[in-house]
Design an enzyme around this catalytic site. Structure first.
Site, short mmCIF file in Angstrom:
data_model
loop_
_atom_site.label_atom_id
_atom_site.label_comp_id
_atom_site.label_asym_id
_atom_site.label_seq_id
_atom_site.Cartn_x
_atom_site.Cartn_y
_atom_site.Cartn_z
CE LYS A 18 -6.51 -2.05 1.08
NZ LYS A 18 -6.62 -0.72 1.53
CD GLU B 264 -6.97 -2.45 9.62
OE1 GLU B 264 -6.07 -1.30 9.45
OE2 GLU B 264 -6.93 -3.28 9.02
CG HIS C 45 -1.82 7.02 0.06
ND1 HIS C 45 -1.50 6.50 1.24
CD2 HIS C 45 -2.65 7.73 0.28
CE1 HIS C 45 -2.23 6.75 2.01
NE2 HIS C 45 -3.08 7.90 1.72
NE ARG D 26 2.54 -3.53 -8.03
CZ ARG D 26 1.70 -3.11 -7.05
NH1 ARG D 26 0.76 -3.60 -6.68
NH2 ARG D 26 2.38 -2.34 -6.09
C1 MV4 Z 1 -3.17 2.15 8.11
C2 MV4 Z 1 -2.59 3.20 8.82
C3 MV4 Z 1 -2.75 3.35 10.12
N1 MV4 Z 1 -3.61 2.52 10.62
N2 MV4 Z 1 -4.07 1.49 8.79
C4 MV4 Z 1 -2.32 3.41 3.69
C5 MV4 Z 1 -2.39 2.51 2.34
C6 MV4 Z 1 -3.12 1.09 2.71
N3 MV4 Z 1 -2.21 0.50 2.12
C7 MV4 Z 1 -2.90 1.42 4.32
N4 MV4 Z 1 -2.65 2.39 4.65
C8 MV4 Z 1 -2.61 2.90 5.96
N5 MV4 Z 1 -3.21 1.89 6.82
C9 MV4 Z 1 -4.10 1.40 10.28
N6 MV4 Z 1 -5.00 0.72 10.88
C10 MV4 Z 1 -1.80 4.18 7.95
C11 MV4 Z 1 -1.99 3.82 6.56
C12 MV4 Z 1 -1.14 4.86 5.73
C13 MV4 Z 1 -0.02 4.66 5.30
C14 MV4 Z 1 0.65 3.37 5.01
C15 MV4 Z 1 1.70 2.94 4.41
C16 MV4 Z 1 2.15 3.91 3.69
C17 MV4 Z 1 1.84 5.21 3.94
C18 MV4 Z 1 0.73 5.71 4.45
C19 MV4 Z 1 0.23 7.00 4.53
C20 MV4 Z 1 -0.65 7.21 5.36
C21 MV4 Z 1 -1.51 6.44 5.74
#
Ligand code: MV4
Length: 480
Positions: free
Chosen positions: A115, A199, A234, A291
């Site tokens: 990341k 973040e 997730h 992918r």
């Molecule tokens: C976040 C967020 C809120 N704020 N970043 C979860 C997996 C990863 N790909 C990034 N994720 C998140 N990042 C910030 N700054 C909330 C999530 C997140 C989330 C993101 C996409 C789909 C489902 C999720 C479920 C919980 C938290």
């Protein structure tokens, strides 16, 4: 390209082979001992046993797979999703052995696999990102100072994390130190890399991703968005395209940003750029998946494309024939992932035999399936049975078609997430389009599903009773 090896199993192996066959390309399947009689093995022109059931003794054995590919005169390897699909070393090993890897170059996989490296790569491209640090941070007092500048709540993320692993929300300053300690030690033990960054925490986000496709001639197009907010821990449950909240302006801004992310790492092939969309509809780049994704069919349906065919053409060095101007959204598509899991019992994997397995058929119903009646569900792999996909002119019609298709999907012998799928599709918040990543947590409990099923059983009984009474009357009438 005359022959490709598909380094995968289940529905995605079959999906890839279908396109290869259409293009006149021969296919080689690989399989583990438990998959000896699996449909993907029979579907291929050739099949090679690769090892024992556990993935690390079969589908993850990169060197062995390359050896098989060389023996069988294979020109290219398609990795599908999961397994070796985002393994930079494997992609590189393929190329070093003169086998084309159907995917991006190892360099792009490496960058986007981290990341922090991804943030660094896109820095020069003016991509909106959540306010936060762009470096790993282990100095806790320094991190705390930054956190205060960003403002609470903040989110601690592991650089090597993914799929939500290694994330911690910190609501207030007082909890910061202890959460940092935990996050670092968790990241160290889970990923062997304790790098974390912080973040601003976006409280109520939607998860929207953009499909991109890039060729080796410098052309990059986006194929619009997929709305993936309906997820549980997730794990995506329902995906759709288009999203009901994007305006044409926002869509093209996000599409442009996604193209820039692809350009930042010299991307080649099919890729997905993930964004968060906040309540004010600001979008932020999260990460890129290098992918073909599970949910690619919804994009295929609304754009009339075959993404696997495009991947293969790009891998052959051909120039993309689709242009951004010619790409249009047509209709609405939904995908439900059908898992062998019990929604009434904490989504526990439900192993057993598929005693009855009948797939719904009909116009605008697509089922990407890897199973058949009589098969046992192996415990070694992801418990996804299939993807039920519906397509219609409008979102409402696609939802209605999904509800009917779920009813017509007959599975006995194991528990599946089909009832959970109808729960979501019938829910007012889902139907209204007004939902975010908290949908499942907010609205779902086994009790609500159980209640819904009881209500439905009652209604079914009432209908049967009504019919019975009607039949009785028919008998009685002549007696009068
Ligand atoms: C976040 C967020 C809120 N704020 N970043 C979860 C997996 C990863 N790909 C990034 N994720 C998140 N990042 C910030 N700054 C909330 C999530 C997140 C989330 C993101 C996409 C789909 C489902 C999720 C479920 C919980 C938290």
């Amino acid at each position: 390209m005359k022959k490709i090896l598909i380094a995968n199993r289940g529905e995605i192996a079959i999906r890839i082979m279908q396109t290869a066959k259409k293009m006149g390309i021969k296919t080689v399947a690989i399989y583990s001992t438990v998959d000896r009689n699996a449909p993907h093995v029979r579907f291929a022109d050739e099949a090679v046993l690769i090892g024992e059931a556990p993935s690390n003794k079969s589908y993850l054995l990169g060197d062995k797979i390359i050896e098989v590919a060389k023996k069988r005169g294979v020109d290219a390897i398609h990795p599908g999703y999961g397994f070796l699909s985002e393994n930079a070393n494997f992609a590189e090993a393929c190329e070093n052995n003169n086998i084309s890897f159907i995917g991006p170059k190892a360099k792009a996989i490496k960058i986007m696999g981290s990341k922090l490296a991804a943030k660094e790569a896109v820095k020069a491209y003016n991509i909106p990102m959540v306010p936060g640090t762009d470096e790993a941070i282990s100095d806790i007092p320094k991190a705390k100072k930054l956190a205060k500048e960003i403002g609470f709540p903040i989110l601690i993320k592991a650089s090597a994390g993914g799929g939500g692993k290694g994330m911690r929300v910190v609501e207030k300053e007082a909890e910061f130190e202890s959460q940092m300690d935990r996050a670092i030690s968790e990241a160290t033990s889970a990923f062997g890399d304790g790098s974390v960054f912080i973040e601003k925490y976006v409280r109520e986000p939607r998860h929207i991703e953009i499909q991109i496709m890039a060729d080796t001639h410098g052309n990059v197009v986006h194929l619009f968005e997929r709305e993936c907010s309906i997820q549980r821990r997730h794990q995506k449950v329902i995906e759709e395209a288009p999203s009901s909240v994007l305006t044409p302006e926002l869509r093209s801004k996000m599409g442009e940003a996604a193209i820039m992310v692809a350009k930042s790492c010299d991307y080649v092939g099919a890729g997905t750029v993930e964004f968060l969309l906040d309540e004010a509809h600001n979008f932020y780049f999260l990460e890129m998946n290098t992918r073909l994704q599970v949910e690619h069919p919804v994009t295929e349906l609304i754009t009339g494309t075959d993404l696997v065919a495009l991947q293969i053409r790009v891998a052959r060095g051909e120039e993309l024939t689709i242009t951004q101007e010619n790409l249009k959204i047509n209709g609405h598509a939904l995908e439900l992932r059908v898992y062998a899991e019990d929604p009434l019992n904490n989504f526990l994997p439900s192993v057993g035999n598929l005693e009855v397995y009948k797939i719904p058929k009909g116009e605008n119903i697509r089922v990407d399936n890897g199973f058949e009646e009589g098969m046992d569900i192996p415990i070694y792999y992801d418990p996804m049975l299939s993807k039920l996909i519906t397509y219609a002119e409008t979102r409402e019609e696609a939802i209605e078609l999904m509800i009917t298709a779920i009813q017509n999907y007959e599975i006995e012998g194991i528990k599946t997430t089909l009832p959970f799928g109808s729960f979501v599709c019938e829910h007012d918040a889902f139907r209204s389009g007004n939902f975010n990543t908290h949908f499942v947590k907010k609205y779902y409990s086994p009790e609500t599903l159980r209640k819904k099923q009881e209500e439905e059983a009652k209604i079914a009984a009432l209908i049967a009773l009504k019919q019975y009474l009607k039949d009785l009357k028919l008998v009685r009438l002549p007696l009068k």
